[in-house]
Design a protein around this motif. Sequence first.
Motif, mmCIF file in Angstrom:
data_model
loop_
_atom_site.group_PDB
_atom_site.id
_atom_site.type_symbol
_atom_site.label_atom_id
_atom_site.label_comp_id
_atom_site.label_asym_id
_atom_site.label_seq_id
_atom_site.Cartn_x
_atom_site.Cartn_y
_atom_site.Cartn_z
ATOM 1 N N LYS A 167 34.093 34.241 -62.785
ATOM 2 C CA LYS A 167 33.043 33.774 -63.773
ATOM 3 C C LYS A 167 31.983 34.859 -63.969
ATOM 4 O O LYS A 167 31.581 35.208 -64.771
ATOM 5 C CB LYS A 167 32.521 32.453 -63.633
ATOM 6 C CG LYS A 167 33.401 31.153 -63.757
ATOM 7 C CD LYS A 167 32.526 30.105 -63.468
ATOM 8 C CE LYS A 167 33.441 28.740 -63.685
ATOM 9 N NZ LYS A 167 32.705 27.532 -63.215
ATOM 10 N N ARG A 168 31.723 35.325 -62.706
ATOM 11 C CA ARG A 168 30.398 36.503 -62.681
ATOM 12 C C ARG A 168 31.141 37.886 -63.209
ATOM 13 O O ARG A 168 30.365 38.596 -64.012
ATOM 14 C CB ARG A 168 30.218 36.739 -61.292
ATOM 15 C CG ARG A 168 29.058 37.730 -60.988
ATOM 16 C CD ARG A 168 28.547 37.779 -59.641
ATOM 17 N NE ARG A 168 29.320 38.638 -58.712
ATOM 18 C CZ ARG A 168 29.661 39.553 -58.498
ATOM 19 N NH1 ARG A 168 28.535 40.460 -59.099
ATOM 20 N NH2 ARG A 168 30.274 40.161 -57.426
ATOM 21 N N GLY A 169 32.426 38.030 -63.344
ATOM 22 C CA GLY A 169 33.001 39.182 -63.771
ATOM 23 C C GLY A 169 32.929 39.216 -65.362
ATOM 24 O O GLY A 169 32.575 40.175 -65.888
ATOM 25 N N LEU A 170 33.309 37.925 -65.657
ATOM 26 C CA LEU A 170 33.144 37.811 -67.077
ATOM 27 C C LEU A 170 31.622 37.922 -67.648
ATOM 28 O O LEU A 170 31.240 38.511 -68.652
ATOM 29 C CB LEU A 170 33.701 36.383 -67.434
ATOM 30 C CG LEU A 170 35.132 36.149 -67.534
ATOM 31 C CD1 LEU A 170 35.785 34.930 -67.618
ATOM 32 C CD2 LEU A 170 35.784 36.989 -68.364
ATOM 33 N N GLU A 171 30.746 37.135 -66.751
ATOM 34 C CA GLU A 171 29.356 36.896 -67.309
ATOM 35 C C GLU A 171 28.776 38.361 -67.234
ATOM 36 O O GLU A 171 28.028 38.976 -68.531
ATOM 37 C CB GLU A 171 28.498 36.125 -66.577
ATOM 38 C CG GLU A 171 27.191 35.702 -66.870
ATOM 39 C CD GLU A 171 27.270 34.873 -68.272
ATOM 40 O OE1 GLU A 171 26.330 35.059 -69.101
ATOM 41 O OE2 GLU A 171 28.280 34.215 -68.498
ATOM 42 N N GLU A 172 28.942 39.343 -66.454
ATOM 43 C CA GLU A 172 28.315 40.623 -66.490
ATOM 44 C C GLU A 172 28.999 41.536 -67.180
ATOM 45 O O GLU A 172 28.221 42.799 -67.725
ATOM 46 C CB GLU A 172 28.399 41.248 -64.946
ATOM 47 C CG GLU A 172 27.401 40.264 -64.049
ATOM 48 C CD GLU A 172 27.380 40.855 -62.647
ATOM 49 O OE1 GLU A 172 27.989 42.068 -62.374
ATOM 50 O OE2 GLU A 172 26.969 40.180 -61.704
ATOM 51 N N SER A 173 30.080 41.330 -67.678
ATOM 52 C CA SER A 173 30.733 42.274 -68.906
ATOM 53 C C SER A 173 30.233 42.248 -70.123
ATOM 54 O O SER A 173 30.286 42.620 -71.037
ATOM 55 C CB SER A 173 32.194 41.764 -68.936
ATOM 56 O OG SER A 173 32.520 40.673 -69.562
ATOM 57 N N GLY A 174 29.458 41.006 -70.227
ATOM 58 C CA GLY A 174 28.762 40.845 -71.777
ATOM 59 C C GLY A 174 29.843 40.145 -72.831
ATOM 60 O O GLY A 174 29.644 40.122 -73.994
ATOM 61 N N VAL A 175 31.138 40.078 -72.436
ATOM 62 C CA VAL A 175 32.263 39.471 -73.477
ATOM 63 C C VAL A 175 31.826 38.058 -73.670
ATOM 64 O O VAL A 175 31.205 37.262 -72.742
ATOM 65 C CB VAL A 175 33.345 39.470 -72.770
ATOM 66 C CG1 VAL A 175 33.792 38.738 -71.489
ATOM 67 C CG2 VAL A 175 34.742 39.384 -74.009
ATOM 68 N N THR A 176 32.058 37.841 -74.992
ATOM 69 C CA THR A 176 31.853 36.312 -75.147
ATOM 70 C C THR A 176 33.088 35.556 -75.042
ATOM 71 O O THR A 176 34.013 36.141 -75.392
ATOM 72 C CB THR A 176 31.746 36.218 -76.800
ATOM 73 O OG1 THR A 176 30.692 36.976 -77.343
ATOM 74 C CG2 THR A 176 31.358 34.544 -77.350
#
Length: 330
Positions: free
Chosen positions: A174-183
Amino acid sequence: MFVKVYALIAAALLAVSCGSEGQKQSDGSLKVGYVVNFMSHEWYQNICKAAQRHAGNIGVDLIIADANMDVAAQISKAENLLAQGVDVLVLTPVDAKAMGPVVRQAKEAGVKVITESNPVPGSDTYVGIDNEASGYKAGAWFAQYARDNGIDPRILIIGFPNLEDCRQRVNGFKRGLEESGVTYRVVQEVDSQGLKEKAFKVAQDALTAHPNINVVFGINDDSTSGGMAAYKAAGFDEGHLTAIGFGFEGTVGQTALMASSSYRAALGMFPDFVGVSLVDAAVKLHAGEALPDHYETPTVMITRANVNQFYDQAVQPFAMKLDAVRGLLQ
């Protein structure tokens, strides 16, 4: 019934390839006892095989016992190994919180203690991956993949929340997704207990409630492949699904990745390397070498494009390329 039969088969494989509990496998001066939490799982079978092979090659006497996800059995088997006079005790905890008394008993007897998968306070070192950081790798990889392929992620997470390491994998993802900025949107999180049959059932229920799911992330290969099977059974277009695994533990992950299926990538954990590392850590501790609290083993995202870099596909299951994996630590 299936799980019981599978456990019996795994126990037979363990006796043949890894040595039965209580049997000495070499005349080495160093005696190591290892209580695995769940030998029915492919991950631990592969760790065991690699550890036993490496131990035999360097003259270490390795005794392996299976707790079969029973805390009381793990404690009893660990105490039995201590009574046999092991120099180093290795534990993959069924419940890390319950292992404290065993660790204290070992330390009082002058026995070094190594844990795998989850650390236990008081042990000499924890051998294994950084689960949160590895989950982050998987999340960051998928975020880029989603951008590159125009995916609007609606994610089903198939976890195992009772285990700390599995919770860390999900948190990292989840952190990887969140920090990527992807929706993205996590539509539902379900508990597979790390088993394909359970993953299939809970994924079926999730897909019934949320037929717009187009991404499956599982905390191990069985969880991911169970979710894939549920998606297929529901009659959905598999071309719309992206499945991300965790572990690349053996034949399950290898078969899924190379089948041109919806399984796009997996976080490779290299069980063979972990098995070798457990033995090496035991040797170092016995020799008086101080080890870090975390004796880290490497991970990397495995795809069809780079699998040849880390595995020889000429044999089945794939043979790990030790030097390439070791190079990930540099």
